[in-house]
Design a protein around this motif. Structure first.
Motif, PDB file in Angstrom:
ATOM      1  N   SER A   1      -8.919  -1.390  -1.885  1.00  0.00           N
ATOM      2  CA  SER A   1      -9.064  -1.845  -3.260  1.00  0.00           C
ATOM      3  C   SER A   1     -10.537  -2.092  -3.535  1.00  0.00           C
ATOM      4  O   SER A   1     -11.274  -2.557  -2.655  1.00  0.00           O
ATOM      5  N   SER A   2     -10.955  -1.806  -4.741  1.00  0.00           N
ATOM      6  CA  SER A   2     -12.347  -2.055  -5.124  1.00  0.00           C
ATOM      7  C   SER A   2     -12.666  -3.539  -5.141  1.00  0.00           C
ATOM      8  O   SER A   2     -13.832  -3.937  -5.101  1.00  0.00           O
ATOM      9  N   ALA A   3     -11.640  -4.387  -5.175  1.00  0.00           N
ATOM     10  CA  ALA A   3     -11.839  -5.835  -5.202  1.00  0.00           C
ATOM     11  C   ALA A   3     -11.928  -6.449  -3.811  1.00  0.00           C
ATOM     12  O   ALA A   3     -12.205  -7.634  -3.686  1.00  0.00           O
ATOM     13  N   TRP A   4     -11.689  -5.647  -2.783  1.00  0.00           N
ATOM     14  CA  TRP A   4     -11.703  -6.154  -1.414  1.00  0.00           C
ATOM     15  C   TRP A   4     -12.983  -5.806  -0.687  1.00  0.00           C
ATOM     16  O   TRP A   4     -13.594  -4.770  -0.943  1.00  0.00           O
ATOM     17  N   GLN A   5     -13.360  -6.659   0.235  1.00  0.00           N
ATOM     18  CA  GLN A   5     -14.400  -6.337   1.210  1.00  0.00           C
ATOM     19  C   GLN A   5     -13.694  -5.777   2.429  1.00  0.00           C
ATOM     20  O   GLN A   5     -12.889  -6.444   3.061  1.00  0.00           O
ATOM     21  N   GLY A   6     -13.964  -4.515   2.775  1.00  0.00           N
ATOM     22  CA  GLY A   6     -13.248  -3.898   3.878  1.00  0.00           C
ATOM     23  C   GLY A   6     -11.886  -3.407   3.435  1.00  0.00           C
ATOM     24  O   GLY A   6     -11.707  -2.946   2.304  1.00  0.00           O
ATOM     25  N   GLY A   7     -10.890  -3.504   4.303  1.00  0.00           N
ATOM     26  CA  GLY A   7      -9.557  -3.020   3.978  1.00  0.00           C
ATOM     27  C   GLY A   7      -8.553  -3.465   5.015  1.00  0.00           C
ATOM     28  O   GLY A   7      -8.862  -4.243   5.918  1.00  0.00           O
ATOM     29  N   THR A   8      -7.340  -2.940   4.891  1.00  0.00           N
ATOM     30  CA  THR A   8      -6.252  -3.318   5.788  1.00  0.00           C
ATOM     31  C   THR A   8      -5.523  -2.068   6.242  1.00  0.00           C
ATOM     32  O   THR A   8      -5.304  -1.145   5.455  1.00  0.00           O
ATOM     33  N   THR A   9      -5.144  -2.030   7.506  1.00  0.00           N
ATOM     34  CA  THR A   9      -4.349  -0.938   8.042  1.00  0.00           C
ATOM     35  C   THR A   9      -3.073  -1.479   8.672  1.00  0.00           C
ATOM     36  O   THR A   9      -3.100  -2.482   9.388  1.00  0.00           O
ATOM     37  N   LEU A  10      -1.980  -0.813   8.392  1.00  0.00           N
ATOM     38  CA  LEU A  10      -0.684  -1.108   8.978  1.00  0.00           C
ATOM     39  C   LEU A  10      -0.315   0.057   9.881  1.00  0.00           C
ATOM     40  O   LEU A  10      -0.491   1.217   9.513  1.00  0.00           O
ATOM     41  N   VAL A  11       0.189  -0.218  11.058  1.00  0.00           N
ATOM     42  CA  VAL A  11       0.621   0.826  11.976  1.00  0.00           C
ATOM     43  C   VAL A  11       2.036   0.505  12.439  1.00  0.00           C
ATOM     44  O   VAL A  11       2.351  -0.642  12.765  1.00  0.00           O
ATOM     45  N   ALA A  12       2.898   1.533  12.450  1.00  0.00           N
ATOM     46  CA  ALA A  12       4.249   1.406  12.991  1.00  0.00           C
ATOM     47  C   ALA A  12       4.473   2.510  14.006  1.00  0.00           C
ATOM     48  O   ALA A  12       4.083   3.660  13.783  1.00  0.00           O
ATOM     49  N   ALA A  13       5.101   2.174  15.135  1.00  0.00           N
ATOM     50  CA  ALA A  13       5.380   3.157  16.172  1.00  0.00           C
ATOM     51  C   ALA A  13       6.703   2.823  16.840  1.00  0.00           C
ATOM     52  O   ALA A  13       7.076   1.656  16.969  1.00  0.00           O
ATOM     53  N   ARG A  14       7.410   3.872  17.265  1.00  0.00           N
ATOM     54  CA  ARG A  14       8.688   3.678  17.953  1.00  0.00           C
ATOM     55  C   ARG A  14       8.545   3.990  19.435  1.00  0.00           C
ATOM     56  O   ARG A  14       7.878   4.948  19.821  1.00  0.00           O
ATOM     57  N   VAL A  15       9.208   3.171  20.253  1.00  0.00           N
ATOM     58  CA  VAL A  15       9.343   3.432  21.689  1.00  0.00           C
ATOM     59  C   VAL A  15      10.809   3.179  22.031  1.00  0.00           C
ATOM     60  O   VAL A  15      11.237   2.023  22.115  1.00  0.00           O
TER      61      VAL A  15
ATOM     62  N   SER B   1      -9.853  -6.072   8.032  1.00  0.00           N
ATOM     63  CA  SER B   1     -11.235  -6.074   8.503  1.00  0.00           C
ATOM     64  C   SER B   1     -12.191  -6.188   7.330  1.00  0.00           C
ATOM     65  O   SER B   1     -11.928  -5.659   6.246  1.00  0.00           O
ATOM     66  N   GLY B   2     -13.320  -6.857   7.557  1.00  0.00           N
ATOM     67  CA  GLY B   2     -14.346  -6.972   6.536  1.00  0.00           C
ATOM     68  C   GLY B   2     -15.415  -5.905   6.649  1.00  0.00           C
ATOM     69  O   GLY B   2     -16.282  -5.794   5.784  1.00  0.00           O
ATOM     70  N   THR B   3     -15.355  -5.100   7.712  1.00  0.00           N
ATOM     71  CA  THR B   3     -16.388  -4.088   7.936  1.00  0.00           C
ATOM     72  C   THR B   3     -15.882  -2.658   7.802  1.00  0.00           C
ATOM     73  O   THR B   3     -16.659  -1.736   7.628  1.00  0.00           O
ATOM     74  N   ASP B   4     -14.563  -2.450   7.934  1.00  0.00           N
ATOM     75  CA  ASP B   4     -13.982  -1.124   7.747  1.00  0.00           C
ATOM     76  C   ASP B   4     -12.561  -1.298   7.235  1.00  0.00           C
ATOM     77  O   ASP B   4     -12.181  -2.394   6.822  1.00  0.00           O
ATOM     78  N   ASN B   5     -11.754  -0.234   7.265  1.00  0.00           N
ATOM     79  CA  ASN B   5     -10.396  -0.352   6.748  1.00  0.00           C
ATOM     80  C   ASN B   5      -9.389  -0.844   7.779  1.00  0.00           C
ATOM     81  O   ASN B   5      -8.190  -0.917   7.503  1.00  0.00           O
ATOM     82  N   GLY B   6      -9.835  -1.166   8.979  1.00  0.00           N
ATOM     83  CA  GLY B   6      -8.955  -1.708  10.010  1.00  0.00           C
ATOM     84  C   GLY B   6      -8.205  -0.673  10.818  1.00  0.00           C
ATOM     85  O   GLY B   6      -7.435  -1.020  11.716  1.00  0.00           O
ATOM     86  N   ALA B   7      -8.425   0.626  10.528  1.00  0.00           N
ATOM     87  CA  ALA B   7      -7.653   1.672  11.200  1.00  0.00           C
ATOM     88  C   ALA B   7      -7.926   1.724  12.702  1.00  0.00           C
ATOM     89  O   ALA B   7      -6.994   1.895  13.503  1.00  0.00           O
ATOM     90  N   ALA B   8      -9.171   1.590  13.106  1.00  0.00           N
ATOM     91  CA  ALA B   8      -9.499   1.668  14.532  1.00  0.00           C
ATOM     92  C   ALA B   8      -8.843   0.531  15.304  1.00  0.00           C
ATOM     93  O   ALA B   8      -8.235   0.746  16.363  1.00  0.00           O
ATOM     94  N   GLY B   9      -8.969  -0.686  14.778  1.00  0.00           N
ATOM     95  CA  GLY B   9      -8.368  -1.837  15.453  1.00  0.00           C
ATOM     96  C   GLY B   9      -6.854  -1.773  15.455  1.00  0.00           C
ATOM     97  O   GLY B   9      -6.205  -2.127  16.449  1.00  0.00           O
ATOM     98  N   GLY B  10      -6.258  -1.322  14.336  1.00  0.00           N
ATOM     99  CA  GLY B  10      -4.810  -1.218  14.259  1.00  0.00           C
ATOM    100  C   GLY B  10      -4.247  -0.201  15.227  1.00  0.00           C
ATOM    101  O   GLY B  10      -3.225  -0.425  15.876  1.00  0.00           O
ATOM    102  N   THR B  11      -4.922   0.943  15.337  1.00  0.00           N
ATOM    103  CA  THR B  11      -4.475   1.983  16.261  1.00  0.00           C
ATOM    104  C   THR B  11      -4.583   1.511  17.702  1.00  0.00           C
ATOM    105  O   THR B  11      -3.683   1.742  18.524  1.00  0.00           O
ATOM    106  N   LYS B  12      -5.677   0.845  18.033  1.00  0.00           N
ATOM    107  CA  LYS B  12      -5.868   0.351  19.400  1.00  0.00           C
ATOM    108  C   LYS B  12      -4.787  -0.653  19.773  1.00  0.00           C
ATOM    109  O   LYS B  12      -4.224  -0.606  20.879  1.00  0.00           O
ATOM    110  N   LEU B  13      -4.464  -1.569  18.860  1.00  0.00           N
ATOM    111  CA  LEU B  13      -3.446  -2.573  19.143  1.00  0.00           C
ATOM    112  C   LEU B  13      -2.066  -1.931  19.260  1.00  0.00           C
ATOM    113  O   LEU B  13      -1.279  -2.288  20.150  1.00  0.00           O
ATOM    114  N   ALA B  14      -1.758  -0.972  18.387  1.00  0.00           N
ATOM    115  CA  ALA B  14      -0.467  -0.291  18.463  1.00  0.00           C
ATOM    116  C   ALA B  14      -0.312   0.434  19.793  1.00  0.00           C
ATOM    117  O   ALA B  14       0.759   0.397  20.419  1.00  0.00           O
ATOM    118  N   LYS B  15      -1.355   1.087  20.249  1.00  0.00           N
ATOM    119  CA  LYS B  15      -1.307   1.786  21.537  1.00  0.00           C
ATOM    120  C   LYS B  15      -1.086   0.812  22.686  1.00  0.00           C
ATOM    121  O   LYS B  15      -0.397   1.128  23.662  1.00  0.00           O
TER     122      LYS B  15
END
Length: 252
Positions: free
Chosen positions: A203-217, A228-242
């Motif tokens: 969103s243009s009103a946000w600093q950074g962004g948010t990423t949601l990740v879903a995975a099945r096992v 995240s305040g520095t990016d959209n959170g995709a890198a951190g979200g993917t790392k945590l999901a893995k």
């Protein structure tokens, strides 16, 4: 499943609400059987308020992981960067018992649910067990939230299929705090578990962004939210999901 509380705004990163991951999904004609409100936010699961009475450990639940077992598989504090601390009020699990699954119909999804970590309440199947927690950086308001839910039979596949359709049902929504438009983008995440999706919110009103990740096992579905305040959170979200997928392999 509900617990009293009031919303807490994400000030520096995104003006939404911190809530526990509430993974419940089916199709976009289904929603939670029981609305939930969490301490400090709407949407965190409360194990004491299951959809119905506790289900037996045998029968259709035989071999399924319990909430206590799932709790041990969540990423530990050492996984997160310095400055992130666990929020005890956002930690929930179903303990050693199982809850009865539940499904209810909702004709139109409430896209504003994507504004909190209860984003999967936009759909609709409740699993038989879960564990969740969240780590927050109080200085930056950045957040990592994680959850694992377990389902009977092949329901986890149905859940993930529904989560892969979120952007079709909700290409955008209006953020309740800023009244600004939030754009939703979604894509499959290859090589993670038995299938995975990455959903980004900007969103243009946000600093950074948010990423949601879903995975099945197997019979389990993990969900992650990273703001995240520095990016959209995709890198951190993917790392945590893995990390969660790795913990579940051979056990779900």
């Amino acid at each position: 499943m509900s617990a009293p509380g009031s919303p807490r705004p994400r000030q520096a990163v995104r003006p939404a609400y911190i809530a526990g991951l509430a993974l419940t999904a089916c199709s976009f004609t289904a929603a939670k059987a029981t609305p939930k409100a969490a301490p400090k936010a709407a949407g965190s699961k409360a194990a004491a308020a299951a959809p119905s009475a506790a289900a037996a450990a045998g029968g259709p639940n035989k071999g399924l992981l319990t909430g206590r077992q799932l709790k041990a598989l969540l990423a530990p504090a050492s996984f997160f960067a310095p400055g992130f601390t666990a929020d005890p009020e956002l930690a929930r699990d179903t303990g050693d018992t199982y809850q009865l699954p539940a499904t209810a119909d909702v004709p139109t999804p409430d896209c504003t649910k994507l504004g909190g970590t209860s984003w999967t309440e936009i759909t609709g199947i409740t699993g038989v067990s879960f564990a969740q927690d969240a780590y927050v950086n109080k200085d930056s308001s950045e957040e990592f939230a994680q959850e694992i839910d377990v389902y009977r039979d092949t329901t986890a596949t149905t859940v993930l299929d529904a989560l892969g359709k979120i952007s079709m049902a909700c290409p955008s929504y209006t953020d309740g705090a800023t009244h600004a438009k939030v754009t939703i983008a979604e894509k499959p995440l290859a090589g993670v578990g038995d299938g995975a999706w990455v959903i980004t919110e900007t969103s243009s009103a946000w600093q950074g962004g948010t990423t949601l990740v879903a995975a099945r096992v197997g019979t389990s579905v993990v969900t992650v939210l990273v703001s995240s305040g520095t990016d959209n959170g995709a890198a951190g979200g993917t790392k945590l999901a893995k990390q969660l997928v790795s913990s579940l392999k051979g056990r779900a």
